[in-house]
Scaffold this active site. Structure first.
Site, PDB file in Angstrom:
ATOM      1  N   ASP A  70       0.835  -1.205   0.000  1.00  0.00           N
ATOM      2  CA  ASP A  70       0.000   0.000   0.000  1.00  0.00           C
ATOM      3  C   ASP A  70       0.869   1.254   0.000  1.00  0.00           C
ATOM      4  O   ASP A  70       1.859   1.334   0.725  1.00  0.00           O
ATOM      5  CB  ASP A  70      -0.910  -0.016   1.228  1.00  0.00           C
ATOM      6  CG  ASP A  70      -1.981   1.062   1.192  1.00  0.00           C
ATOM      7  OD1 ASP A  70      -2.283   1.575   0.094  1.00  0.00           O
ATOM      8  OD2 ASP A  70      -2.522   1.384   2.260  1.00  0.00           O
ATOM      9  N   CYS A 104      -8.250  -2.398  -4.172  1.00  0.00           N
ATOM     10  CA  CYS A 104      -7.284  -2.597  -3.096  1.00  0.00           C
ATOM     11  C   CYS A 104      -8.097  -2.440  -1.816  1.00  0.00           C
ATOM     12  O   CYS A 104      -9.244  -2.877  -1.777  1.00  0.00           O
ATOM     13  CB  CYS A 104      -6.089  -1.651  -3.214  1.00  0.00           C
ATOM     14  SG  CYS A 104      -6.500   0.091  -3.449  1.00  0.00           S
TER      15      CYS A 104
END
Length: 163
Positions: A70, A104
């Site tokens: 991330d 995501c």
């Protein structure tokens, strides 16, 4: 739906693909996303985060794992696999515009970054791609990711499509 999630889904289109960008599905939102994929004839979902839900709940949809950290940029092998997934989806759809779901966790970093790469491969200039995605999905893409995109070179000759 979880009222705390502000970015449920965003649709972004290129000349060869329609992308559905969304947050990570939860037990409560999977029925909504299953219906959304069905309505958009989407048979491919790309997951850019760790597994946190049962992928088998998306019956008839192929889940592709392209996990990377991330806030970071994707390694070269992830980019290559992303472009191969897009190429394969386009071919499987008879070289017609095809829909690919991608998510995501929040759908604001890794997800729009990969979509920008696809748009650049489709002939868009890097900053144009960022502006276009941000016009549809507010707060998408962080500064290091923008820097990466500015330097990203399409794998094909300028103006060529993903195919």
């Amino acid at each position: 739906m979880d009222p705390g999630r502000s970015h449920i889904e965003t649709i972004i289109e290129s000349s060869t693909h329609k992308f559905i960008l969304f947050d990570e599905p939860t037990e409560e939102t999977i029925p909504y996303f299953k219906d959304l994929m069905k309505k958009n004839s989407c048979i491919n979902i790309v997951r850019c985060c760790e597994i946190n839900y049962d992928a088998s709940l998306f019956e008839g949809v192929k889940i592709h794992e392209l996990c990377f950290k991330d806030g970071n940029v994707p390694p070269k092998d992830i980019i290559e696999r992303w472009l191969e997934i897009l190429k394969q989806a386009f071919i499987e759809n008879g070289k017609q515009k095809t829909t690919v779901g991608i998510h995501c966790i929040a759908g604001l970093g890794r997800t729009p970054l990969l979509v920008c790469i696809a748009l650049i491969e489709d002939g868009m200039k890097p900053l144009q791609a960022v502006e276009f995605v941000r016009s549809k999905r507010k707060n998408a893409i962080n500064s290091p990711q923008i820097k990466f995109l500015k330097e990203y070179k399409a794998s094909k000759k300028a103006g060529c499509k993903i195919m």
